[in-house]
Scaffold this active site. Sequence first.
Site, PDB file in Angstrom:
ATOM      1  N   TYR A  73       0.892  -1.165   0.000  1.00 31.52           N
ATOM      2  CA  TYR A  73       0.000   0.000   0.000  1.00 31.52           C
ATOM      3  C   TYR A  73       0.927   1.211   0.000  1.00 31.52           C
ATOM      4  O   TYR A  73       1.740   1.373   0.917  1.00 31.52           O
ATOM      5  CB  TYR A  73      -0.895   0.002   1.241  1.00 31.52           C
ATOM      6  CG  TYR A  73      -1.898   1.121   1.223  1.00 31.52           C
ATOM      7  CD1 TYR A  73      -3.154   0.939   0.632  1.00 31.52           C
ATOM      8  CD2 TYR A  73      -1.599   2.369   1.764  1.00 31.52           C
ATOM      9  CE1 TYR A  73      -4.073   1.979   0.586  1.00 31.52           C
ATOM     10  CE2 TYR A  73      -2.515   3.409   1.713  1.00 31.52           C
ATOM     11  CZ  TYR A  73      -3.749   3.202   1.123  1.00 31.52           C
ATOM     12  OH  TYR A  73      -4.654   4.238   1.072  1.00 31.52           O
ATOM     13  N   THR A  74       0.843   2.071  -1.032  1.00 33.28           N
ATOM     14  CA  THR A  74       1.845   3.141  -1.179  1.00 33.28           C
ATOM     15  C   THR A  74       1.247   4.560  -1.172  1.00 33.28           C
ATOM     16  O   THR A  74       1.959   5.519  -1.431  1.00 33.28           O
ATOM     17  CB  THR A  74       2.648   2.949  -2.489  1.00 33.28           C
ATOM     18  OG1 THR A  74       1.740   2.898  -3.589  1.00 33.28           O
ATOM     19  CG2 THR A  74       3.477   1.691  -2.463  1.00 33.28           C
ATOM     20  N   TYR A 124       2.253   5.125   6.940  1.00 34.13           N
ATOM     21  CA  TYR A 124       2.903   4.300   5.916  1.00 34.13           C
ATOM     22  C   TYR A 124       4.261   3.804   6.421  1.00 34.13           C
ATOM     23  O   TYR A 124       4.575   2.612   6.345  1.00 34.13           O
ATOM     24  CB  TYR A 124       3.041   5.121   4.627  1.00 34.13           C
ATOM     25  CG  TYR A 124       3.934   4.502   3.576  1.00 34.13           C
ATOM     26  CD1 TYR A 124       3.499   3.424   2.805  1.00 34.13           C
ATOM     27  CD2 TYR A 124       5.214   5.007   3.346  1.00 34.13           C
ATOM     28  CE1 TYR A 124       4.324   2.867   1.844  1.00 34.13           C
ATOM     29  CE2 TYR A 124       6.036   4.461   2.387  1.00 34.13           C
ATOM     30  CZ  TYR A 124       5.597   3.393   1.636  1.00 34.13           C
ATOM     31  OH  TYR A 124       6.424   2.844   0.674  1.00 34.13           O
ATOM     32  N   LYS A 129       5.275  -0.082   7.109  1.00 34.01           N
ATOM     33  CA  LYS A 129       6.402  -0.684   6.376  1.00 34.01           C
ATOM     34  C   LYS A 129       7.438  -1.215   7.366  1.00 34.01           C
ATOM     35  O   LYS A 129       8.049  -2.246   7.137  1.00 34.01           O
ATOM     36  CB  LYS A 129       7.040   0.332   5.421  1.00 34.01           C
ATOM     37  CG  LYS A 129       6.178   0.747   4.242  1.00 34.01           C
ATOM     38  CD  LYS A 129       5.853  -0.397   3.291  1.00 34.01           C
ATOM     39  CE  LYS A 129       7.048  -0.911   2.537  1.00 34.01           C
ATOM     40  NZ  LYS A 129       6.667  -1.939   1.534  1.00 34.01           N
TER      41      LYS A 129
HETATM   42  N1  NAP Z   1       6.924   4.704  -4.618  1.00 37.79           N
HETATM   43  C1  NAP Z   1       7.844   5.154  -3.775  1.00 37.79           C
HETATM   44  O1  NAP Z   1       8.244   6.334  -3.820  1.00 37.79           O
HETATM   45  C2  NAP Z   1       8.447   4.229  -2.757  1.00 37.79           C
HETATM   46  C3  NAP Z   1       9.367   4.747  -1.834  1.00 37.79           C
HETATM   47  C4  NAP Z   1       9.948   3.869  -0.905  1.00 37.79           C
HETATM   48  C5  NAP Z   1       9.604   2.524  -0.905  1.00 37.79           C
HETATM   49  N2  NAP Z   1       8.693   2.053  -1.802  1.00 37.79           N
HETATM   50  C6  NAP Z   1       8.342   0.619  -1.751  1.00 37.79           C
HETATM   51  O2  NAP Z   1       8.701   0.053  -3.003  1.00 37.79           O
HETATM   52  C7  NAP Z   1       7.827  -1.049  -3.296  1.00 37.79           C
HETATM   53  C8  NAP Z   1       7.269  -0.902  -4.692  1.00 37.79           C
HETATM   54  O3  NAP Z   1       6.518   0.316  -4.744  1.00 37.79           O
HETATM   55  P1  NAP Z   1       5.827   0.822  -6.082  1.00 37.79           P
HETATM   56  O4  NAP Z   1       6.137   2.259  -6.211  1.00 37.79           O
HETATM   57  O5  NAP Z   1       6.135  -0.124  -7.202  1.00 37.79           O
HETATM   58  O6  NAP Z   1       4.306   0.672  -5.649  1.00 37.79           O
HETATM   59  P2  NAP Z   1       2.990   0.618  -6.553  1.00 37.79           P
HETATM   60  O7  NAP Z   1       3.284   1.109  -7.920  1.00 37.79           O
HETATM   61  O8  NAP Z   1       1.920   1.245  -5.746  1.00 37.79           O
HETATM   62  O9  NAP Z   1       2.723  -0.941  -6.665  1.00 37.79           O
HETATM   63  C9  NAP Z   1       2.245  -1.722  -5.595  1.00 37.79           C
HETATM   64  C10 NAP Z   1       1.648  -2.975  -6.156  1.00 37.79           C
HETATM   65  O10 NAP Z   1       1.101  -3.750  -5.074  1.00 37.79           O
HETATM   66  C11 NAP Z   1      -0.122  -4.299  -5.517  1.00 37.79           C
HETATM   67  N3  NAP Z   1      -1.016  -4.637  -4.420  1.00 37.79           N
HETATM   68  C12 NAP Z   1      -1.721  -3.774  -3.636  1.00 37.79           C
HETATM   69  N4  NAP Z   1      -2.492  -4.471  -2.773  1.00 37.79           N
HETATM   70  C13 NAP Z   1      -2.260  -5.782  -3.002  1.00 37.79           C
HETATM   71  C14 NAP Z   1      -2.758  -6.986  -2.433  1.00 37.79           C
HETATM   72  N5  NAP Z   1      -3.661  -6.966  -1.444  1.00 37.79           N
HETATM   73  N6  NAP Z   1      -2.310  -8.174  -2.909  1.00 37.79           N
HETATM   74  C15 NAP Z   1      -1.408  -8.193  -3.917  1.00 37.79           C
HETATM   75  N7  NAP Z   1      -0.900  -7.101  -4.512  1.00 37.79           N
HETATM   76  C16 NAP Z   1      -1.331  -5.902  -4.051  1.00 37.79           C
HETATM   77  C17 NAP Z   1      -0.707  -3.183  -6.369  1.00 37.79           C
HETATM   78  O11 NAP Z   1      -1.707  -3.685  -7.205  1.00 37.79           O
HETATM   79  P3  NAP Z   1      -2.981  -2.758  -7.586  1.00 37.79           P
HETATM   80  O12 NAP Z   1      -2.419  -1.629  -8.371  1.00 37.79           O
HETATM   81  O13 NAP Z   1      -3.813  -3.709  -8.348  1.00 37.79           O
HETATM   82  O14 NAP Z   1      -3.570  -2.334  -6.266  1.00 37.79           O
HETATM   83  C18 NAP Z   1       0.514  -2.724  -7.141  1.00 37.79           C
HETATM   84  O15 NAP Z   1       0.735  -3.487  -8.293  1.00 37.79           O
HETATM   85  C19 NAP Z   1       6.781  -1.042  -2.175  1.00 37.79           C
HETATM   86  O16 NAP Z   1       7.160  -1.974  -1.198  1.00 37.79           O
HETATM   87  C20 NAP Z   1       6.868   0.352  -1.601  1.00 37.79           C
HETATM   88  O17 NAP Z   1       6.458   0.397  -0.263  1.00 37.79           O
HETATM   89  C21 NAP Z   1       8.125   2.868  -2.729  1.00 37.79           C
END
Ligand code: NAP
Length: 286
Positions: A60-61, A126, A130
């Site tokens: 969840y982001t 968040y 995490k």
């Molecule tokens: N974005 C940032 O700036 C940032 C910064 C630091 C760390 N991170 C970490 O990096 C990782 C990747 O982030 P991201 O930017 O790629 O995030 P994202 O684009 O929001 O992708 C998250 C994915 O998780 C899926 N998901 C959500 N609920 C789910 C569930 N119940 N079961 C299975 N899948 C589910 C979503 O699918 P749906 O779209 O279908 O909901 C989406 O494909 C995460 O762990 C995040 O916390 C991100």
Amino acid sequence: MILITGGNGQLGTELRKLLDEQKQAYVSTDASEMDITDASKTREFITKLKPDIIYHCAAYTAVDKAEDEGKVLDEAINVDGTRNVAEAAQAVGAILVYISTDYVFDGTRKDGMYKETDDTAPLNEYGRTKLLGEQAVAAIMDDYYIIRTSWVFGNYGHNFVFTMQRLAESHPQLTVVNDQFGRPTWTRTLAEFMTFLIREAAPFGIYHLSNEGSCSWYEFAKEILKDKKVEVAPVTSAEYPQKARRPQYSVMDLRKAEALGFEIPDWQTALAKMLAEGKADSAKVE
Ligand SMILES: NC(=O)c1ccc[n+]([C@@H]2O[C@H](COP(=O)([O-])OP(=O)(O)OC[C@H]3O[C@@H](n4cnc5c(N)ncnc54)[C@H](OP(=O)(O)O)[C@@H]3O)[C@@H](O)[C@H]2O)c1
């Protein structure tokens, strides 16, 4: 066999592209194939597939929504969901790669960069969930990597780069906060590091991984929009209130990752490559 959770997210999509290039087979899932909040379905799926490696990108982001309307879902996905994945991964003897965040820190450390061993103290929901995800992984798993990353951008999803570009189309002036400092991270650099850890059989544990260099959101925006006719003006966080509190200084120390021999490009180079790749991809589509 490799299993990816969150395979359609911005990191998951980049990782799939990289594994395709590396000619590595994988199974990619999202909530429709394996909803990680459903413990029995997650266990069933992973037990049947028996992956050796799980790249856990699902999360969840929505940082601001997690403060109120998304609070329950944030906890269900980032804490319970991660615990479900970790329990199933441990049961089949898989290696788990969990992606965490610089938001586990409060950003008050001004005397240097955050190391993997520094105390955590998240300021927002968040970051709290995490961190609980990290703790679940560490408690349940023997073989795991936790990679903390920050300010993620790439060609496959919603992120700050696209938001700035979109706003610049319709606004002559943009204001961006200039008192929060961190390290931008290209999904490509992060995906390469994820596969590097596995390929090199690096020691298990926590790693920090972003692009080299640091900046404020304002400086990041200036670089993104340097070729556009738009004025970018700095503001303070107080002038741009957001629901979730963010760390003021969450620059992470990258030396543990670099000591493994992993070369980390600086964020400006990474951004230029990402934008060039995006243009090349859209030219192919047109
Ligand atoms: N974005 C940032 O700036 C940032 C910064 C630091 C760390 N991170 C970490 O990096 C990782 C990747 O982030 P991201 O930017 O790629 O995030 P994202 O684009 O929001 O992708 C998250 C994915 O998780 C899926 N998901 C959500 N609920 C789910 C569930 N119940 N079961 C299975 N899948 C589910 C979503 O699918 P749906 O779209 O279908 O909901 C989406 O494909 C995460 O762990 C995040 O916390 C991100």
